[in-house]
Design a protein around this motif. Structure first.
Motif, PDB file in Angstrom:
ATOM      1  N   UNK A  86      56.956  21.817  25.826  1.00 46.57           N
ATOM      2  CA  UNK A  86      56.339  20.935  26.810  1.00 46.57           C
ATOM      3  C   UNK A  86      55.026  20.389  26.276  1.00 46.57           C
ATOM      4  N   UNK A  87      54.511  19.359  26.948  1.00 47.26           N
ATOM      5  CA  UNK A  87      53.238  18.776  26.539  1.00 47.26           C
ATOM      6  C   UNK A  87      52.089  19.759  26.669  1.00 47.26           C
ATOM      7  N   UNK A  88      52.108  20.622  27.696  1.00 47.53           N
ATOM      8  CA  UNK A  88      51.050  21.610  27.892  1.00 47.53           C
ATOM      9  C   UNK A  88      51.013  22.599  26.723  1.00 47.53           C
ATOM     10  N   UNK A  89      52.203  23.063  26.311  1.00 51.22           N
ATOM     11  CA  UNK A  89      52.251  23.992  25.176  1.00 51.22           C
ATOM     12  C   UNK A  89      51.746  23.321  23.895  1.00 51.22           C
ATOM     13  N   UNK A  90      52.076  22.064  23.720  1.00 48.07           N
ATOM     14  CA  UNK A  90      51.630  21.366  22.514  1.00 48.07           C
ATOM     15  C   UNK A  90      50.119  21.135  22.542  1.00 48.07           C
ATOM     16  N   UNK A  91      49.553  20.862  23.713  1.00 44.12           N
ATOM     17  CA  UNK A  91      48.096  20.702  23.798  1.00 44.12           C
ATOM     18  C   UNK A  91      47.382  22.002  23.438  1.00 44.12           C
ATOM     19  N   UNK A  92      47.915  23.142  23.921  1.00 43.81           N
ATOM     20  CA  UNK A  92      47.316  24.420  23.567  1.00 43.81           C
ATOM     21  C   UNK A  92      47.388  24.657  22.054  1.00 43.81           C
ATOM     22  N   UNK A  93      48.523  24.336  21.480  1.00 39.28           N
ATOM     23  CA  UNK A  93      48.659  24.506  20.035  1.00 39.28           C
ATOM     24  C   UNK A  93      47.697  23.605  19.277  1.00 39.28           C
ATOM     25  N   UNK A  94      47.565  22.349  19.734  1.00 44.33           N
ATOM     26  CA  UNK A  94      46.659  21.425  19.053  1.00 44.33           C
ATOM     27  C   UNK A  94      45.204  21.879  19.182  1.00 44.33           C
ATOM     28  N   UNK A  95      44.841  22.407  20.361  1.00 44.61           N
ATOM     29  CA  UNK A  95      43.479  22.906  20.522  1.00 44.61           C
ATOM     30  C   UNK A  95      43.217  24.095  19.610  1.00 44.61           C
ATOM     31  N   UNK A  96      44.204  24.969  19.521  1.00 39.89           N
ATOM     32  CA  UNK A  96      44.048  26.134  18.642  1.00 39.89           C
ATOM     33  C   UNK A  96      43.936  25.709  17.182  1.00 39.89           C
ATOM     34  N   UNK A  97      44.790  24.745  16.785  1.00 33.97           N
ATOM     35  CA  UNK A  97      44.704  24.245  15.410  1.00 33.97           C
ATOM     36  C   UNK A  97      43.372  23.555  15.151  1.00 33.97           C
ATOM     37  N   UNK A  98      42.889  22.801  16.162  1.00 31.95           N
ATOM     38  CA  UNK A  98      41.598  22.134  16.000  1.00 31.95           C
ATOM     39  C   UNK A  98      40.462  23.129  15.872  1.00 31.95           C
ATOM     40  N   UNK A  99      40.489  24.224  16.662  1.00 31.84           N
ATOM     41  CA  UNK A  99      39.442  25.243  16.572  1.00 31.84           C
ATOM     42  C   UNK A  99      39.459  25.923  15.205  1.00 31.84           C
ATOM     43  N   UNK A 100      40.644  26.212  14.704  1.00 25.98           N
ATOM     44  CA  UNK A 100      40.752  26.847  13.381  1.00 25.98           C
ATOM     45  C   UNK A 100      40.227  25.915  12.297  1.00 25.98           C
ATOM     46  N   UNK A 101      40.595  24.611  12.404  1.00 31.59           N
ATOM     47  CA  UNK A 101      40.126  23.648  11.402  1.00 31.59           C
ATOM     48  C   UNK A 101      38.609  23.491  11.459  1.00 31.59           C
ATOM     49  N   UNK A 102      38.019  23.460  12.675  1.00 32.08           N
ATOM     50  CA  UNK A 102      36.559  23.327  12.802  1.00 32.08           C
ATOM     51  C   UNK A 102      35.861  24.546  12.225  1.00 32.08           C
ATOM     52  N   UNK A 103      36.425  25.735  12.463  1.00 25.91           N
ATOM     53  CA  UNK A 103      35.836  26.954  11.916  1.00 25.91           C
ATOM     54  C   UNK A 103      35.852  26.929  10.383  1.00 25.91           C
TER      55      UNK A 103
END
Length: 742
Positions: free
Chosen positions: A701-718
């Protein structure tokens, strides 16, 4: 009428009555369950009676002829004089034995030779149509008249100009062009009638070939008709265009005549050595398959068949090794192998010319090898007498056309014979073939009205799918619906709305390489670990190296891989006899591609194969051509039951314009093309996101993909912060001024 409403409405079909047959009986219908009992697709009771009648006579004669024959002393090409040892009882003299053998040969020819009515009956029952493509004046020449003076000849010419010959109607022209050659009823005739090499005949028998398929029944007599050097009922060897269903034995049909011609050449001309035959194919997998089949047939015949590889030299006088800075971007067939990468350039230049009789190659590899000094000039191959274009419609498509024509023009031998083979071939291929043959004859100074005709052989309906498999057209509405439907195929115990059951092994076709990779990643863990897990599913496409592709194909043939996700790289020529079916996850770009995709199953007459095609709302404009192919295939099979393509579906689907068909063939369905520019302007981000969502292969679902994208974005920023801190530490340790505090 809105096609979308029709497709989404509920339709209550009558469910077939539950059969009481055991599960083992249905399993035997699968292509992977065993060999086919009958490789022929079409036949009738009348033709069976004629074939059995002639087959019995042939079998009795062959038994008396082969008794006591010493294979070591047998002369393959002088059938009139043979030394036959006595089988039992008193031994007759050599002259008596030779006379009896000659008499038996003559009797067999008289008994086995069919008249035109019998030939027509057998050919029509097998749905074989042979047509002479020459002009009517060449097919029916005027009888030779006695020599006349110049004045008389001029008068006759004037009279002939004044007299108008009656024009024939189209039906009469078709009848005049029809041919009814002597059919090949049994493979035993290859030895008894056409006098092919005994070792080649033994190799054919060892492979288990007993009953010829339709294309072999019609094509082999045409290509072997003049093999003995005498004029036969079928005439001299023609240039041949063959349109036959997938899996009908086309490879064997062109390999046997090519090998037999080379064996005869070796016996008659011992001084000439070099490439005598060239087989051109569009993909490397198909080339490897043909070489493997050819090696079984050339065993102990003295004929060598070779697969073209990068760095191989085929003619004398090449200045540079092929493929080095050629200026062309290589396609999927021209990937370099590991061994060739490690060779220095000087070693490649000094490679000897290959010593082979038959060369199997892809177009660009051979063109690069024939090109000298990195120019467009292509060297000639003067010894080539047979040129075979397998999957000719692709080889003469704009993608490969120039390379294929360069190879064709490089074959300058006056006795060159060309054969083109495919399951789909348009009329433009016929016109192009006629023009190229005429151009080549003019270039070598030979009369265009050659003795060798141009013949077309069609088996069944032209450009139709194989009739011995089941076709299922499934409406899935969206990309997520297709993925759910595919998962139901992977779990046959689950409830399925479409009632489709497909057992591994099978192929899954997608439109592009990224979609194949994405689909593979989605299905990777659908098979449980106790059944093999992710190792049972693989993806194959042209971006992989040659070694990776060959390893995947080896494991798939061995049964270690059950499901193979691929593109159209494997849609042509691939022969895997145990393949239970195919899945068109993305709709094919044309009806011809559908014919070839579906033809990967149901090979050699095997029944039980299934071709499943999923389509969405975006695919509706492109479905009608495929639905027509399925409908024609079911009519050809003559099923009395319920058809998979309903009448209302054919009437409701929209027609596609010629321009749209060309666009679909080049680029595929537009909904799966994510381009960044429209009319020179950048798209809106929302529009790009909408297109990406439509083309995405996922059930998340779109909600699951948003969570994944946020997690990937946080890892990339770190990671970026850590990298920036590391750079600051490196600058401070460099001894430079860091401020007053230091």
């Amino acid at each position: 009428m809105d096609a979308f409403r029709l497709l989404t409405r509920s339709t209550n079909f009558k469910k077939p009555a539950a059969s009481a047959a055991p599960a083992a009986e249905s399993a035997n219908r699968l292509p992977s369950a065993g060999t086919a009992t009958n490789p022929q697709l079409f036949r009738s009771a009348e033709a069976d009676e004629l074939e059995s009648k002639h087959g019995k006579k042939r079998k009795r004669v062959a038994a008396t002829e082969d008794d006591g024959v010493n294979a070591a002393d047998l002369d393959f090409f002088h059938s009139t004089k043979r030394s036959v040892a006595p089988a039992s009882g008193s031994a007759p003299s050599k002259t008596e034995s030779n006379q009896t053998v000659e008499q038996q040969d003559d009797d067999s020819d008289e008994e086995d030779t069919m008249d035109e009515v019998e030939c027509r009956t057998i050919l029509n029952s097998h749905k074989i149509k042979v047509t002479d493509l020459r002009d009517l004046s060449e097919i029916q020449p005027t009888p030779a008249a006695p020599a006349a003076s110049e004045k008389e000849s001029k008068k006759k010419k004037k009279k002939s100009k004044k007299e108008k010959t009656p024009e024939l109607s189209k039906k009469e022209q078709k009848r005049a062009r029809r041919m009814y050659p002597q059919p090949l009823v049994s493979f035993k005739e290859l030895r008894s009638r056409y006098k092919i090499s005994g070792r080649l005949a033994n190799n054919v028998a060892e492979q288990g070939f007993t009953m010829p398929t339709e294309v072999q029944l019609g094509a082999l007599p045409l290509l072997l008709g003049d093999s003995t050097g005498s004029t036969s009922k079928n005439g001299p060897e023609p240039d041949l265009l063959v349109v036959a269903p997938t899996g009908s034995g086309k490879t064997l049909s062109f390999l046997i005549p090519v090998i037999n011609k080379i064996v005869r050449h070796h016996h008659s001309n011992t001084d000439e050595h070099g490439i005598l035959s060239v087989v051109v194919v569009p993909t490397k997998e198909l080339a490897s398959q043909i070489v493997n089949e050819g090696r079984k047939l050339v065993a102990n015949t003295g004929v060598k068949i070779t697969l073209m590889k990068k760095g191989m030299r085929v003619v004398e006088g090449e200045a540079d090794a092929p493929g080095e800075d050629s200026g062309e971007s290589g396609s999927e067939e021209e990937d370099e192998e590991r061994d060739d990468d490690n060779k220095p350039k000087k070693a490649q230049k000094n490679l000897p010319v290959t010593k082979s009789d038959i060369l199997v190659t892809t177009p660009l590899q051979l063109v690069n090898s024939l090109s000298a000094n990195q120019t467009k000039q292509v060297a000639s191959m003067p010894l080539v007498r047979s040129l075979v274009l397998d999957e000719a419609d692709v080889l003469l498509d704009p993608l490969f056309r120039e390379q294929t024509l360069d190879i064709w023009r490089s074959c300058v031998h006056p006795d060159l014979r060309v054969s083109l083979w495919s399951a789909t071939m348009g009329s433009n291929i016929e016109e192009l073939t006629r023009s190229i043959i005429k151009e080549r004859l003019e270039n070598i100074g030979q009369d265009s009205n050659s003795v060798h005709p141009l013949v077309r052989l069609v088996v069944g309906l032209k450009d139709s799918a194989v009739p011995n498999i089941d076709h299922r057209l499934v409406y899935a509405a969206t990309e997520q619906g297709k993925l759910l439907g595919l998962r139901q195929l992977l779990h046959p115990t689950a409830a399925s709305a479409t009632d489709v059951r497909l057992r591994p092994p099978f192929l899954i076709f997608t439109q592009t390489i990224p979609r194949a990779v994405a689909l593979h990643s989605e299905l990777k863990y659908d098979i449980p670990a106790e059944a093999g897990g992710s190792s049972r599913i693989a993806v194959l496409h042209s971006d992989l190296s040659d070694n990776q592709r060959s390893d995947i194909m080896r494991d798939f043939r061995k049964g270690e891989i059950w499901i193979l996700v691929t593109t159209d790289a494997l849609s042509r020529g691939l022969d895997i006899k145990g393949l239970n079916g195919i899945v068109n996850y993305d709709i094919p770009n044309s009806a011809a591609i559908y014919v070839h995709r579906a033809g990967r199953t149901g090979r050699a007459g095997r029944e039980g194969g299934i071709a499943v095609t999923y389509y969405t709302k975006e695919d509706i404009p492109y479905v009608k051509s495929i639905a027509n192919v399925i409908d024609a295939s079911e009519k050809l099979r003559g099923t009395d039951g319920e058809k998979s393509i309903q009448r209302w579906l054919l009437e409701s689907l929209p027609d596609l314009s010629k321009k749209d068909k060309q666009e679909l063939k080049k680029h595929g369905v537009k909904a799966r093309q994510i381009s960044k520019h429209i009319g020179g302007k950048d798209k809106d981000k929302e529009q790009e996101e909408r297109e990406a969502r439509r083309a995405r292969i996922s059930t998340k679902s779109g909600f699951e993909r948003r969570l994944e994208n946020r997690k990937k974005g946080a890892i990339a920023a770190s990671r970026n912060r850590k990298a920036a801190a590391a750079d600051d530490d490196a600058v401070s340790d460099d001894g430079s001024w860091d401020g007053i505090g230091n």
